[in-house]
Design a protein around this motif. Sequence first.
Motif, PDB file in Angstrom:
ATOM      1  N   GLU A 161      -0.267  -2.294  10.243  1.00 48.68           N
ATOM      2  CA  GLU A 161       0.960  -1.706   9.715  1.00 48.68           C
ATOM      3  C   GLU A 161       0.796  -1.358   8.241  1.00 48.68           C
ATOM      4  O   GLU A 161       1.243  -0.303   7.785  1.00 48.68           O
ATOM      5  CB  GLU A 161       2.128  -2.681   9.904  1.00 48.68           C
ATOM      6  CG  GLU A 161       3.458  -2.172   9.371  1.00 48.68           C
ATOM      7  CD  GLU A 161       3.938  -0.900  10.039  1.00 48.68           C
ATOM      8  OE1 GLU A 161       4.798  -0.209   9.446  1.00 48.68           O
ATOM      9  OE2 GLU A 161       3.457  -0.578  11.149  1.00 48.68           O
ATOM     10  N   ARG A 162       0.142  -2.235   7.473  1.00 47.58           N
ATOM     11  CA  ARG A 162      -0.103  -1.941   6.061  1.00 47.58           C
ATOM     12  C   ARG A 162      -1.034  -0.740   5.925  1.00 47.58           C
ATOM     13  O   ARG A 162      -0.836   0.121   5.061  1.00 47.58           O
ATOM     14  CB  ARG A 162      -0.704  -3.163   5.357  1.00 47.58           C
ATOM     15  CG  ARG A 162      -0.882  -2.951   3.856  1.00 47.58           C
ATOM     16  CD  ARG A 162      -1.115  -4.259   3.115  1.00 47.58           C
ATOM     17  NE  ARG A 162      -2.448  -4.799   3.333  1.00 47.58           N
ATOM     18  CZ  ARG A 162      -2.734  -5.815   4.136  1.00 47.58           C
ATOM     19  NH1 ARG A 162      -1.768  -6.415   4.829  1.00 47.58           N
ATOM     20  NH2 ARG A 162      -3.970  -6.253   4.266  1.00 47.58           N
ATOM     21  N   ALA A 163      -2.036  -0.682   6.787  1.00 48.90           N
ATOM     22  CA  ALA A 163      -2.960   0.455   6.768  1.00 48.90           C
ATOM     23  C   ALA A 163      -2.219   1.749   7.070  1.00 48.90           C
ATOM     24  O   ALA A 163      -2.410   2.770   6.393  1.00 48.90           O
ATOM     25  CB  ALA A 163      -4.084   0.232   7.775  1.00 48.90           C
TER      26      ALA A 163
ATOM     27  N   GLY B 193     -14.417   5.071   7.534  1.00 46.24           N
ATOM     28  CA  GLY B 193     -13.205   4.324   7.229  1.00 46.24           C
ATOM     29  C   GLY B 193     -12.532   3.797   8.486  1.00 46.24           C
ATOM     30  O   GLY B 193     -12.092   2.633   8.533  1.00 46.24           O
ATOM     31  N   LEU B 194     -12.455   4.630   9.509  1.00 42.31           N
ATOM     32  CA  LEU B 194     -11.857   4.191  10.770  1.00 42.31           C
ATOM     33  C   LEU B 194     -12.670   3.065  11.401  1.00 42.31           C
ATOM     34  O   LEU B 194     -12.110   2.103  11.936  1.00 42.31           O
ATOM     35  CB  LEU B 194     -11.757   5.372  11.730  1.00 42.31           C
ATOM     36  CG  LEU B 194     -10.745   6.455  11.337  1.00 42.31           C
ATOM     37  CD1 LEU B 194     -10.917   7.693  12.207  1.00 42.31           C
ATOM     38  CD2 LEU B 194      -9.313   5.929  11.425  1.00 42.31           C
ATOM     39  N   GLU B 195     -13.996   3.168  11.320  1.00 39.97           N
ATOM     40  CA  GLU B 195     -14.855   2.108  11.856  1.00 39.97           C
ATOM     41  C   GLU B 195     -14.652   0.796  11.109  1.00 39.97           C
ATOM     42  O   GLU B 195     -14.641  -0.282  11.720  1.00 39.97           O
ATOM     43  CB  GLU B 195     -16.322   2.533  11.771  1.00 39.97           C
ATOM     44  CG  GLU B 195     -16.705   3.630  12.752  1.00 39.97           C
ATOM     45  CD  GLU B 195     -18.099   4.181  12.495  1.00 39.97           C
ATOM     46  OE1 GLU B 195     -18.807   3.618  11.621  1.00 39.97           O
ATOM     47  OE2 GLU B 195     -18.488   5.152  13.172  1.00 39.97           O
ATOM     48  N   LEU B 196     -14.492   0.872   9.787  1.00 39.40           N
ATOM     49  CA  LEU B 196     -14.259  -0.339   9.006  1.00 39.40           C
ATOM     50  C   LEU B 196     -12.942  -1.002   9.410  1.00 39.40           C
ATOM     51  O   LEU B 196     -12.866  -2.226   9.545  1.00 39.40           O
ATOM     52  CB  LEU B 196     -14.231  -0.013   7.509  1.00 39.40           C
ATOM     53  CG  LEU B 196     -15.571   0.137   6.808  1.00 39.40           C
ATOM     54  CD1 LEU B 196     -15.365   0.690   5.397  1.00 39.40           C
ATOM     55  CD2 LEU B 196     -16.297  -1.206   6.741  1.00 39.40           C
ATOM     56  N   LEU B 197     -11.913  -0.198   9.591  1.00 43.30           N
ATOM     57  CA  LEU B 197     -10.633  -0.758  10.014  1.00 43.30           C
ATOM     58  C   LEU B 197     -10.745  -1.377  11.404  1.00 43.30           C
ATOM     59  O   LEU B 197     -10.218  -2.469  11.649  1.00 43.30           O
ATOM     60  CB  LEU B 197      -9.551   0.322  10.005  1.00 43.30           C
ATOM     61  CG  LEU B 197      -9.101   0.839   8.641  1.00 43.30           C
ATOM     62  CD1 LEU B 197      -8.124   1.993   8.817  1.00 43.30           C
ATOM     63  CD2 LEU B 197      -8.470  -0.270   7.810  1.00 43.30           C
TER      64      LEU B 197
ATOM     65  N   ARG C  47     -11.138  -6.247  12.932  1.00 38.21           N
ATOM     66  CA  ARG C  47     -10.207  -6.948  13.824  1.00 38.21           C
ATOM     67  C   ARG C  47      -8.905  -7.308  13.103  1.00 38.21           C
ATOM     68  O   ARG C  47      -8.463  -8.456  13.089  1.00 38.21           O
ATOM     69  CB  ARG C  47     -10.869  -8.200  14.409  1.00 38.21           C
ATOM     70  CG  ARG C  47     -12.034  -7.884  15.342  1.00 38.21           C
ATOM     71  CD  ARG C  47     -12.660  -9.141  15.914  1.00 38.21           C
ATOM     72  NE  ARG C  47     -13.615  -8.814  16.959  1.00 38.21           N
ATOM     73  CZ  ARG C  47     -14.878  -8.446  16.716  1.00 38.21           C
ATOM     74  NH1 ARG C  47     -15.293  -8.355  15.474  1.00 38.21           N
ATOM     75  NH2 ARG C  47     -15.699  -8.158  17.705  1.00 38.21           N
ATOM     76  N   GLU C  48      -8.320  -6.297  12.500  1.00 44.85           N
ATOM     77  CA  GLU C  48      -7.097  -6.504  11.734  1.00 44.85           C
ATOM     78  C   GLU C  48      -5.950  -7.009  12.614  1.00 44.85           C
ATOM     79  O   GLU C  48      -5.873  -6.700  13.804  1.00 44.85           O
ATOM     80  CB  GLU C  48      -6.672  -5.188  11.065  1.00 44.85           C
ATOM     81  CG  GLU C  48      -7.294  -4.935   9.708  1.00 44.85           C
ATOM     82  CD  GLU C  48      -8.785  -4.661   9.779  1.00 44.85           C
ATOM     83  OE1 GLU C  48      -9.467  -4.905   8.779  1.00 44.85           O
ATOM     84  OE2 GLU C  48      -9.242  -4.204  10.821  1.00 44.85           O
TER      85      GLU C  48
ATOM     86  N   VAL D  30      -7.835  -3.516   3.084  1.00 44.62           N
ATOM     87  CA  VAL D  30      -7.216  -2.692   4.123  1.00 44.62           C
ATOM     88  C   VAL D  30      -6.554  -1.462   3.523  1.00 44.62           C
ATOM     89  O   VAL D  30      -6.734  -0.335   4.013  1.00 44.62           O
ATOM     90  CB  VAL D  30      -6.195  -3.523   4.935  1.00 44.62           C
ATOM     91  CG1 VAL D  30      -5.345  -2.608   5.824  1.00 44.62           C
ATOM     92  CG2 VAL D  30      -6.917  -4.559   5.796  1.00 44.62           C
ATOM     93  N   SER D  31      -5.799  -1.643   2.451  1.00 38.20           N
ATOM     94  CA  SER D  31      -5.120  -0.509   1.823  1.00 38.20           C
ATOM     95  C   SER D  31      -6.101   0.477   1.214  1.00 38.20           C
ATOM     96  O   SER D  31      -5.900   1.696   1.272  1.00 38.20           O
ATOM     97  CB  SER D  31      -4.146  -1.004   0.745  1.00 38.20           C
ATOM     98  OG  SER D  31      -3.105  -1.758   1.314  1.00 38.20           O
ATOM     99  N   ARG D  32      -7.169  -0.043   0.617  1.00 39.33           N
ATOM    100  CA  ARG D  32      -8.168   0.844   0.023  1.00 39.33           C
ATOM    101  C   ARG D  32      -8.860   1.690   1.093  1.00 39.33           C
ATOM    102  O   ARG D  32      -9.020   2.905   0.927  1.00 39.33           O
ATOM    103  CB  ARG D  32      -9.200   0.003  -0.730  1.00 39.33           C
ATOM    104  CG  ARG D  32      -8.687  -0.555  -2.041  1.00 39.33           C
ATOM    105  CD  ARG D  32      -9.682  -1.515  -2.687  1.00 39.33           C
ATOM    106  NE  ARG D  32      -9.335  -1.813  -4.070  1.00 39.33           N
ATOM    107  CZ  ARG D  32     -10.042  -2.598  -4.864  1.00 39.33           C
ATOM    108  NH1 ARG D  32     -11.151  -3.175  -4.414  1.00 39.33           N
ATOM    109  NH2 ARG D  32      -9.665  -2.806  -6.117  1.00 39.33           N
ATOM    110  N   VAL D  33      -9.272   1.051   2.170  1.00 34.53           N
ATOM    111  CA  VAL D  33      -9.954   1.799   3.234  1.00 34.53           C
ATOM    112  C   VAL D  33      -9.001   2.801   3.878  1.00 34.53           C
ATOM    113  O   VAL D  33      -9.336   3.982   4.066  1.00 34.53           O
ATOM    114  CB  VAL D  33     -10.524   0.831   4.291  1.00 34.53           C
ATOM    115  CG1 VAL D  33     -11.068   1.610   5.492  1.00 34.53           C
ATOM    116  CG2 VAL D  33     -11.638  -0.032   3.684  1.00 34.53           C
ATOM    117  N   ALA D  34      -7.807   2.342   4.210  1.00 34.83           N
ATOM    118  CA  ALA D  34      -6.842   3.222   4.885  1.00 34.83           C
ATOM    119  C   ALA D  34      -6.399   4.359   3.991  1.00 34.83           C
ATOM    120  O   ALA D  34      -6.282   5.506   4.441  1.00 34.83           O
ATOM    121  CB  ALA D  34      -5.631   2.406   5.327  1.00 34.83           C
ATOM    122  N   GLY D  35      -6.145   4.064   2.713  1.00 30.59           N
ATOM    123  CA  GLY D  35      -5.670   5.102   1.811  1.00 30.59           C
ATOM    124  C   GLY D  35      -6.762   6.029   1.338  1.00 30.59           C
ATOM    125  O   GLY D  35      -6.602   7.257   1.348  1.00 30.59           O
TER     126      GLY D  35
END
Length: 219
Positions: free
Chosen positions: A187-189, A172-176, A180-181, A121-126
């Motif tokens: 929040e971590r993202a 990246g948005l599609e992956l998040l 189904r986080e 999650v952090s890798r994709v979001a960041g």
Amino acid sequence: MDATEFRETVEAAKRTELDRLGSSQLLVALTDAELDAESVLRVAAGSEAAAYGTFSSWAEDEDHDAAREAFETVAEQEAEHYERVVAAMDHASDAAESVEAAAEADSGPMHAYLRGRDDTVSRVAGGMVGRSLVSLRTHTQIISFFVNEADEKRADLFRDLKNETKDTLERGLELLDGGRETDDDWERARTTAEYVVQLAYDDYADALGELGLNPKSVC
């Protein structure tokens, strides 16, 4: 939360920082006020190499299949971007080195932070969202620089790179969204993406400060 709300939340929280990163002072900061074509291209090449280093390192140990494939794709894209930017230099043969070698150079605080992320999650979001939001502003300023230089060929190159960066952001948005986080994941993202933007901004502000310029005066 969904991907649309996530992006809107991050951009709203970091509106000031993103606006200032999108100002004409960005290239002044990145090039240490050496506003010539070769300096701009060197900065751009270094950025692409740093991104390659980040995404290729993630691809080596990522457990989430879809994310690993995305990281591999982005790493390949950043390597290609690096090669295309180097090829656009007037003295490309002098500047040429492998993207792997270039990626070993000091990558700055943003990529140092990103390379320390070890959860999907952090890798994709960041990396795919936060970094892309910053990179889109950089590409826009580089395009404007070459338009002002009446250099449409190089401006078109960065238009292409910008469009491909938009694709990275959307993926990246599609992956998040597709994962189904949980609320905690979102929040971590959010925290990670916003911190990446903040790191990029702080680096920019520090560079301007060393030049005797105040980023707060830039709108």
